[in-house]
Design an enzyme around this catalytic site. Sequence first.
Site, PDB file in Angstrom:
ATOM      1  N   ASP A   1      -2.905 -16.460  42.510  1.00  0.00           N
ATOM      2  CA  ASP A   1      -3.260 -17.641  44.187  1.00  0.00           C
ATOM      3  C   ASP A   1      -3.196 -16.744  45.097  1.00  0.00           C
ATOM      4  O   ASP A   1      -1.679 -16.835  45.381  1.00  0.00           O
ATOM      5  CB  ASP A   1      -2.877 -19.249  43.895  1.00  0.00           C
ATOM      6  CG  ASP A   1      -3.008 -19.568  43.337  1.00  0.00           C
ATOM      7  OD1 ASP A   1      -4.787 -19.972  42.562  1.00  0.00           O
ATOM      8  OD2 ASP A   1      -2.215 -20.843  42.107  1.00  0.00           O
TER       9      ASP A   1
ATOM     10  N   ASP B   1     -10.860 -28.820  39.383  1.00  0.00           N
ATOM     11  CA  ASP B   1      -9.425 -29.885  39.821  1.00  0.00           C
ATOM     12  C   ASP B   1      -9.936 -30.516  39.750  1.00  0.00           C
ATOM     13  O   ASP B   1     -10.214 -31.471  40.572  1.00  0.00           O
ATOM     14  CB  ASP B   1      -9.307 -29.329  41.215  1.00  0.00           C
ATOM     15  CG  ASP B   1      -8.810 -28.213  41.620  1.00  0.00           C
ATOM     16  OD1 ASP B   1      -8.736 -26.871  41.112  1.00  0.00           O
ATOM     17  OD2 ASP B   1      -9.192 -27.469  42.574  1.00  0.00           O
TER      18      ASP B   1
END
Length: 258
Positions: free
Chosen positions: A11, A130
């Site tokens: 990330d 997600d």
Amino acid sequence: MLAKRIIPCLDVRDGQVVKGVQFRHHEIIGDIVPLARRYADEGADELVFYDITASADGRVVDKSWVARVAAAIDIPFCVAGGIRSVKEAGLLLSYGADKISINSPALAEPTLITRLADRFGVQCVVVGIDTWHDAASDSDRVYQFTGDEARTRATAWQTADWVQEVQRRGAGEIVLNMMNQDGVRSGYDLRQLEQIRAVCRVPLIASGGAGAPEHFLAAFSQADVDGALAASVFHKQIIQIGELKRYLALNGVEIRLC
């Protein structure tokens, strides 16, 4: 049988690799290129880079580090973050990315999936999803803008329905990011993975919850995922990729050994 894949996830925020818990409270892990090189050397099958605030900020992923990663490693890598057009995707691929992944932009404009698949081929197009399990309603719901705590919100999509929709539109691979499990190292959500596997005809990548080699084995053997993505256990060297692969091979998983 195709070999299963071990995929470290990096990330990226403000040019550095970060990691949070349940998509919140991010800490800085380190610089992008050295981490990418380390994982390639350790035997990762591919890497995934998420510019986690790009979509929420209304910008596309920074291309400068994409080129530096491409020059530093010799394994495939995928890039995600605010990709809203065929032109932006093409630039990232021209800088050396092997795949591009879209998440919130696909929710905002589902036709983008088809345009990308038509232009670059389905093998280049990954859709990240997600998903949050709501215990009160016993339902799995798709969320967007998850890179920014203040802007994260639920969509109208049930996870299984969105999985089928993105496949219909041309997604070549799906990464299922299970938000409840993210960063807690208690194992992948096998219930949800098995449910999604039943309706997913393209390669399915599990993401969120890996804390021990047994968790990877369960995802491969019980949910039949094609790849397992993890971050904190690799960043903090709790699990070594080479040792993980040997463990999986000894337990009957088809895997590329280092």
